[in-house]
Write an enzyme that holds these catalytic residues in place. Structure first.
Site, PDB file in Angstrom:
ATOM      1  N   GLY A 261       0.608  -1.208   0.132  1.00 31.45           N
ATOM      2  CA  GLY A 261       0.155   0.156  -0.008  1.00 31.45           C
ATOM      3  C   GLY A 261       0.666   1.249  -0.156  1.00 31.45           C
ATOM      4  O   GLY A 261       0.566   2.167  -0.817  1.00 31.45           O
ATOM      5  N   ASN A 262       1.931   1.351   0.807  1.00 32.28           N
ATOM      6  CA  ASN A 262       2.517   2.722   0.943  1.00 32.28           C
ATOM      7  C   ASN A 262       3.482   2.729  -0.287  1.00 32.28           C
ATOM      8  O   ASN A 262       4.100   3.854  -0.319  1.00 32.28           O
ATOM      9  CB  ASN A 262       3.337   2.678   2.357  1.00 32.28           C
ATOM     10  CG  ASN A 262       4.674   1.873   2.179  1.00 32.28           C
ATOM     11  OD1 ASN A 262       4.628   0.719   1.656  1.00 32.28           O
ATOM     12  ND2 ASN A 262       5.805   2.508   2.657  1.00 32.28           N
TER      13      ASN A 262
ATOM     14  N   LYS B 218     -12.344 -10.530   6.132  1.00 31.03           N
ATOM     15  CA  LYS B 218     -11.544  -9.392   5.525  1.00 31.03           C
ATOM     16  C   LYS B 218     -12.754  -7.922   5.646  1.00 31.03           C
ATOM     17  O   LYS B 218     -13.637  -7.946   4.795  1.00 31.03           O
ATOM     18  CB  LYS B 218     -11.146  -9.642   4.311  1.00 31.03           C
ATOM     19  CG  LYS B 218     -10.040  -8.617   3.731  1.00 31.03           C
ATOM     20  CD  LYS B 218      -8.754  -8.679   4.112  1.00 31.03           C
ATOM     21  CE  LYS B 218      -7.833  -7.551   3.644  1.00 31.03           C
ATOM     22  NZ  LYS B 218      -6.728  -7.664   4.292  1.00 31.03           N
TER      23      LYS B 218
ATOM     24  N   LYS C 299      -3.085  -9.872  -1.726  1.00 37.56           N
ATOM     25  CA  LYS C 299      -2.166  -9.517  -2.978  1.00 37.56           C
ATOM     26  C   LYS C 299      -1.009 -10.411  -2.750  1.00 37.56           C
ATOM     27  O   LYS C 299      -0.469 -10.580  -3.803  1.00 37.56           O
ATOM     28  CB  LYS C 299      -1.974  -8.036  -2.866  1.00 37.56           C
ATOM     29  CG  LYS C 299      -1.078  -7.484  -2.087  1.00 37.56           C
ATOM     30  CD  LYS C 299       0.030  -7.115  -2.814  1.00 37.56           C
ATOM     31  CE  LYS C 299       1.175  -6.440  -1.805  1.00 37.56           C
ATOM     32  NZ  LYS C 299       1.056  -6.384  -0.388  1.00 37.56           N
TER      33      LYS C 299
ATOM     34  N   LYS D 154       2.465 -12.265   3.712  1.00 38.36           N
ATOM     35  CA  LYS D 154       3.744 -12.021   3.160  1.00 38.36           C
ATOM     36  C   LYS D 154       4.772 -13.226   3.126  1.00 38.36           C
ATOM     37  O   LYS D 154       5.339 -13.895   2.438  1.00 38.36           O
ATOM     38  CB  LYS D 154       4.466 -10.916   3.568  1.00 38.36           C
ATOM     39  CG  LYS D 154       3.611  -9.664   3.130  1.00 38.36           C
ATOM     40  CD  LYS D 154       4.372  -8.361   3.435  1.00 38.36           C
ATOM     41  CE  LYS D 154       3.534  -7.277   3.827  1.00 38.36           C
ATOM     42  NZ  LYS D 154       2.380  -6.871   2.577  1.00 38.36           N
TER      43      LYS D 154
END
Ligand code: ADP
Ligand code: MG
Length: 337
Positions: A10-11, A128, A218, A280
């Site tokens: 996101g960042n 979510k 993602k 991740k």
């Protein structure tokens, strides 16, 4: 030549304290694109993927505000919309960053679809959170009117819609993009794929794919895409330098090079939060266990060092050569020519 898949968090697109303007997103992506361009400059084939959480949140809010005037679209369409939006942003900034380093490439965003299973247990327990916060009363109404599953977020004080987060099984366009890369198109193109995990679809009758309201992680989709593309490297860039054990405690320790066994053991011990670092770590383990050569979690400024095995949390697959990474050696070899 190495085939490197970089997953942008996101960042990389929008910083937490940004107000959400296009100018801010452009500025941030410009910084990110500089790091991405260095991957191509060093001679690697680059494929980019990205998240879309904040952007989908905004679209859902816009639809809610306009609901009395404009028909509300299915949520999965918002996934497709953000693939276009963020893909365009990456294309704008990355193509110019590449030109600046003398590597002209067409940056091609692909509106990607990702197959999930209707039998995935996630559909029985949506988890979510998406979109706005509501009062208990509004939550009750949305549940009865739209059939949404609502869940209270006690910390932030409010109710939110929760949707299933099923496991990605197959990226539908993956084989075609792999064929394009295998045919050498990687020297002319950078593909942007499976944005936001890709639009979740399930097989319907008569060979039709049916969109479903769900959110695909993602990072898990990035690992899937990297596998389908037969990539050598998967780099997940986020806002922290890697994965830590004892995260946020006085005993915090950032992990550098680790074995898949060690990392898997930390994962099972619950060292990595579900919904942020957890997926991740799952993603990089999944990739190296399926033949990936190297997978890394790092931050954007360290992207180049991460590829050379010098930054981030790194795991290598059984196919990785011992000692310094092949990527590093190939760079030295090129320097000698
Ligand atoms: P992205 O948008 O890049 O996917 P996330 O917010 O989903 O970012 O994940 C990154 C965040 O994970 C970090 O900012 C950090 O707060 C959090 N995190 C949770 N557990 C850990 C851990 N064990 N080590 C490092 N970061 C962690
Ligand atoms: Mg995330």
């Amino acid at each position: 030549m190495s085939r490197v898949v970089v997953a942008l968090g996101g960042n990389a697109i929008q910083r937490a304290h940004d107000s959400g303007t296009w100018e801010e997103a452009t500025r941030q992506m410009r910084r990110t694109a500089g790091s991405l361009a260095s991957v191509v400059r060093e001679g690697h084939e680059l494929v980019v993927t990205h998240g879309n959480g904040p952007q989908v949140g905004v679209l859902l809010q816009e639809e809610e505000l306009a609901a009395s005037k404009i028909p509300v679209l299915p949520m999965y369409v918002a996934g497709a919309e953000t693939e276009g939006q963020i893909g365009f942003l990456v294309a704008q900034e990355l193509s110019s960053a590449l030109s600046r380093v003398g590597r002209r490439r067409a940056v091609i965003p692909v509106v990607s679809r990702t197959e999930v299973s209707r039998r995935d247990p996630a559909f029985r327990s949506p988890s979510k959170p998406v979109g706005s916060f509501y009062s208990a009363q509004a939550a009750q109404r949305l549940h009865s009117e739209n059939g949404w599953t609502m869940q209270e977020d006690k910390e932030r004080g409010g109710w939110r819609r929760v949707v299933p987060s099923p496991i990605p099984l197959r990226w539908l366009e993956g084989e075609a993009i792999r064929a394009a890369l295998d045919a050498g198109l990687g020297s002319q193109c950078v593909f942007v794929v499976t944005g936001g995990g890709g639009v979740p679809v399930v097989p319907g009758s008569g060979g039709h794919w049916v969109g479903v309201d769900a959110v695909i992680d993602k990072d898990l989709a990035a690992a899937l895409a990297a596998r389908q593309l037969n990539a050598s490297d998967l780099i997940i860039v986020t806002d922290v330098p890697g994965a830590a054990v004892g995260f946020g405690t006085p005993h915090e320790r950032w992990l550098g090079r680790v074995t898949a066994q060690e990392l898997g053991a930390y994962l099972r011990k619950g060292e990595f939060a579900a919904g942020s670092m957890g997926p991740k770590v799952e993603a990089i383990l999944d990739f190296v266990r399926h033949g990936g050569r190297r997978a890394v979690i790092s931050d954007i400024p360290s992207l180049s060092a991460a590829i050379h095995g010098e930054a981030g949390t790194q795991v290598e697959g059984p196919g990785a050569p011992p000692g310094p990474s092949r990527l590093r050696r190939s760079r030295r070899t090129r320097g000698r020519k």
